[in-house]
Design a protein around this motif. Sequence first.
Motif, PDB file in Angstrom:
ATOM      1  N   GLN A  53       0.835  -1.185   0.000  1.00 20.98           N
ATOM      2  CA  GLN A  53       0.000   0.000   0.000  1.00 20.98           C
ATOM      3  C   GLN A  53       0.878   1.246   0.000  1.00 20.98           C
ATOM      4  O   GLN A  53       1.929   1.276   0.628  1.00 20.98           O
ATOM      5  N   VAL A  54       0.384   2.276  -0.693  1.00 23.98           N
ATOM      6  CA  VAL A  54       1.013   3.588  -0.664  1.00 23.98           C
ATOM      7  C   VAL A  54      -0.079   4.555  -0.215  1.00 23.98           C
ATOM      8  O   VAL A  54      -1.109   4.688  -0.856  1.00 23.98           O
ATOM      9  N   TYR A  55       0.158   5.194   0.916  1.00 29.62           N
ATOM     10  CA  TYR A  55      -0.845   6.063   1.516  1.00 29.62           C
ATOM     11  C   TYR A  55      -0.853   7.436   0.853  1.00 29.62           C
ATOM     12  O   TYR A  55       0.127   7.838   0.219  1.00 29.62           O
ATOM     13  N   PRO A  56      -1.957   8.174   0.985  1.00 28.70           N
ATOM     14  CA  PRO A  56      -2.046   9.500   0.356  1.00 28.70           C
ATOM     15  C   PRO A  56      -0.909  10.423   0.802  1.00 28.70           C
ATOM     16  O   PRO A  56      -0.560  10.455   1.983  1.00 28.70           O
ATOM     17  N   LYS A  57      -0.344  11.137  -0.140  1.00 28.63           N
ATOM     18  CA  LYS A  57       0.747  12.082   0.096  1.00 28.63           C
ATOM     19  C   LYS A  57       1.880  11.439   0.879  1.00 28.63           C
ATOM     20  O   LYS A  57       2.395  11.998   1.845  1.00 28.63           O
ATOM     21  N   ALA A  58       2.258  10.231   0.449  1.00 31.58           N
ATOM     22  CA  ALA A  58       3.283   9.452   1.143  1.00 31.58           C
ATOM     23  C   ALA A  58       4.111   8.672   0.139  1.00 31.58           C
ATOM     24  O   ALA A  58       3.859   8.719  -1.062  1.00 31.58           O
ATOM     25  N   TRP A  59       5.105   7.948   0.639  1.00 32.90           N
ATOM     26  CA  TRP A  59       5.955   7.117  -0.199  1.00 32.90           C
ATOM     27  C   TRP A  59       6.151   5.765   0.467  1.00 32.90           C
ATOM     28  O   TRP A  59       6.012   5.612   1.665  1.00 32.90           O
ATOM     29  N   THR A  60       6.478   4.780  -0.357  1.00 32.16           N
ATOM     30  CA  THR A  60       6.809   3.437   0.099  1.00 32.16           C
ATOM     31  C   THR A  60       8.002   2.962  -0.716  1.00 32.16           C
ATOM     32  O   THR A  60       8.007   3.102  -1.937  1.00 32.16           O
ATOM     33  N   ALA A  61       9.006   2.411  -0.048  1.00 27.79           N
ATOM     34  CA  ALA A  61      10.198   1.898  -0.723  1.00 27.79           C
ATOM     35  C   ALA A  61      10.191   0.378  -0.623  1.00 27.79           C
ATOM     36  O   ALA A  61      10.014  -0.173   0.462  1.00 27.79           O
ATOM     37  N   ILE A  62      10.360  -0.298  -1.767  1.00 29.42           N
ATOM     38  CA  ILE A  62      10.421  -1.757  -1.766  1.00 29.42           C
ATOM     39  C   ILE A  62      11.772  -2.205  -2.326  1.00 29.42           C
ATOM     40  O   ILE A  62      12.406  -1.484  -3.095  1.00 29.42           O
ATOM     41  N   TYR A  63      12.183  -3.390  -1.936  1.00 28.47           N
ATOM     42  CA  TYR A  63      13.466  -3.961  -2.331  1.00 28.47           C
ATOM     43  C   TYR A  63      13.216  -5.292  -3.012  1.00 28.47           C
ATOM     44  O   TYR A  63      12.502  -6.135  -2.476  1.00 28.47           O
TER      45      TYR A  63
END
Length: 123
Positions: A53-63
Amino acid sequence: MFLIDLRYLGKSLKSWHIDGYSFFVMGMDGGQWTPASRASYNLRDTVARCTVQVYPKAWTAIYMALDNVGMWNVRSENWARQYLGQQFYLRVFSPANSWRDELPIPKNALLCGRASGRHTRPL
Protein backbone atom coordinates in the motif's frame (compact mmCIF):
# COMPACT_ATOMS: atom_id res chain seq x y z
CA MET A 1 19.08 -5.93 -6.24
CA PHE A 2 16.71 -3.11 -7.00
CA LEU A 3 14.98 -0.46 -4.89
CA ILE A 4 11.72 1.05 -6.09
CA ASP A 5 10.29 4.24 -4.59
CA LEU A 6 6.52 4.41 -5.05
CA ARG A 7 5.11 7.91 -4.46
CA TYR A 8 1.51 8.98 -4.39
CA LEU A 9 0.21 12.53 -4.17
CA GLY A 10 -3.51 11.70 -4.43
CA LYS A 11 -6.23 11.57 -1.80
CA SER A 12 -6.93 7.84 -1.43
CA LEU A 13 -5.01 4.68 -0.54
CA LYS A 14 -3.34 2.96 -3.49
CA SER A 15 -2.14 -0.65 -3.67
CA TRP A 16 0.61 -1.88 -6.00
CA HIS A 17 1.09 -5.51 -6.97
CA ILE A 18 3.79 -7.55 -8.73
CA ASP A 19 2.42 -10.69 -10.39
CA GLY A 20 4.28 -13.84 -9.40
CA TYR A 21 7.18 -12.18 -7.60
CA SER A 22 7.93 -11.20 -4.03
CA PHE A 23 9.60 -8.07 -2.70
CA PHE A 24 10.40 -6.59 0.69
CA VAL A 25 8.91 -3.37 2.09
CA MET A 26 11.92 -1.39 3.34
CA GLY A 27 10.14 1.74 4.49
CA MET A 28 7.14 4.01 4.21
CA ASP A 29 6.37 7.47 5.52
CA GLY A 30 4.33 10.57 4.83
CA GLY A 31 5.58 13.55 2.88
CA GLN A 32 8.32 13.69 0.28
CA TRP A 33 11.02 11.03 0.06
CA THR A 34 14.58 12.34 0.37
CA PRO A 35 17.93 10.54 0.42
CA ALA A 36 17.89 11.03 4.22
CA SER A 37 14.80 8.76 4.31
CA ARG A 38 17.12 5.78 3.77
CA ALA A 39 18.19 6.06 7.42
CA SER A 40 14.72 4.85 8.47
CA TYR A 41 14.67 1.74 6.23
CA ASN A 42 14.10 -1.63 7.89
CA LEU A 43 17.12 -3.69 6.84
CA ARG A 44 16.74 -6.56 9.32
CA ASP A 45 13.33 -8.24 9.48
CA THR A 46 11.19 -7.32 6.49
CA VAL A 47 8.38 -9.56 5.27
CA ALA A 48 8.12 -10.89 1.70
CA ARG A 49 5.00 -9.56 -0.03
CA CYS A 50 3.55 -9.27 -3.53
CA THR A 51 1.24 -6.29 -2.80
CA VAL A 52 2.03 -3.06 -0.96
CA GLN A 53 0.00 0.00 0.00
CA VAL A 54 1.01 3.59 -0.66
CA TYR A 55 -0.84 6.06 1.52
CA PRO A 56 -2.05 9.50 0.36
CA LYS A 57 0.75 12.08 0.10
CA ALA A 58 3.28 9.45 1.14
CA TRP A 59 5.95 7.12 -0.20
CA THR A 60 6.81 3.44 0.10
CA ALA A 61 10.20 1.90 -0.72
CA ILE A 62 10.42 -1.76 -1.77
CA TYR A 63 13.47 -3.96 -2.33
CA MET A 64 13.60 -6.69 -4.97
CA ALA A 65 16.26 -9.25 -5.77
CA LEU A 66 16.25 -9.36 -9.57
CA ASP A 67 17.27 -12.99 -9.87
CA ASN A 68 14.38 -14.34 -11.97
CA VAL A 69 14.67 -13.67 -15.70
CA GLY A 70 11.68 -12.35 -17.61
CA MET A 71 9.06 -9.61 -17.65
CA TRP A 72 7.31 -8.65 -14.41
CA ASN A 73 4.11 -6.62 -14.34
CA VAL A 74 4.05 -3.96 -11.61
CA ARG A 75 0.52 -2.57 -11.49
CA SER A 76 -2.00 -0.66 -9.49
CA GLU A 77 -4.63 -2.84 -7.83
CA ASN A 78 -7.24 -0.26 -8.83
CA TRP A 79 -8.41 -1.87 -12.08
CA ALA A 80 -10.26 1.24 -13.19
CA ARG A 81 -6.98 3.19 -13.32
CA GLN A 82 -4.75 0.68 -15.08
CA TYR A 83 -5.78 1.96 -18.49
CA LEU A 84 -4.38 5.36 -17.43
CA GLY A 85 -0.90 3.87 -17.34
CA GLN A 86 -0.66 3.02 -13.65
CA GLN A 87 1.32 -0.09 -14.46
CA PHE A 88 4.68 -0.87 -16.00
CA TYR A 89 6.74 -3.88 -16.96
CA LEU A 90 10.08 -4.52 -15.35
CA ARG A 91 12.39 -6.71 -17.42
CA VAL A 92 15.11 -8.80 -15.81
CA PHE A 93 17.45 -9.30 -18.77
CA SER A 94 19.36 -12.43 -19.70
CA PRO A 95 21.81 -12.65 -22.61
CA ALA A 96 20.39 -16.12 -23.41
CA ASN A 97 17.62 -15.57 -25.97
CA SER A 98 15.24 -18.30 -24.81
CA TRP A 99 11.46 -18.40 -25.22
CA ARG A 100 11.41 -20.53 -22.08
CA ASP A 101 12.22 -17.38 -20.07
CA GLU A 102 10.49 -14.69 -22.09
CA LEU A 103 8.21 -14.64 -25.13
CA PRO A 104 8.77 -11.92 -27.76
CA ILE A 105 6.97 -8.63 -27.19
CA PRO A 106 3.64 -8.50 -29.08
CA LYS A 107 3.49 -6.44 -32.28
CA ASN A 108 0.68 -4.26 -30.88
CA ALA A 109 2.54 -3.28 -27.65
CA LEU A 110 2.51 0.45 -26.86
CA LEU A 111 6.08 1.65 -26.39
CA CYS A 112 7.11 4.69 -24.38
CA GLY A 113 10.29 6.40 -23.17
CA ARG A 114 13.52 5.08 -24.68
CA ALA A 115 11.64 2.16 -26.27
CA SER A 116 9.49 4.52 -28.35
CA GLY A 117 10.17 4.25 -32.07
CA ARG A 118 11.94 0.89 -31.82
CA HIS A 119 10.81 -2.21 -33.66
CA THR A 120 9.23 -5.09 -31.75
CA ARG A 121 10.04 -8.69 -32.47
CA PRO A 122 7.36 -10.63 -34.37
CA LEU A 123 5.43 -13.40 -32.65
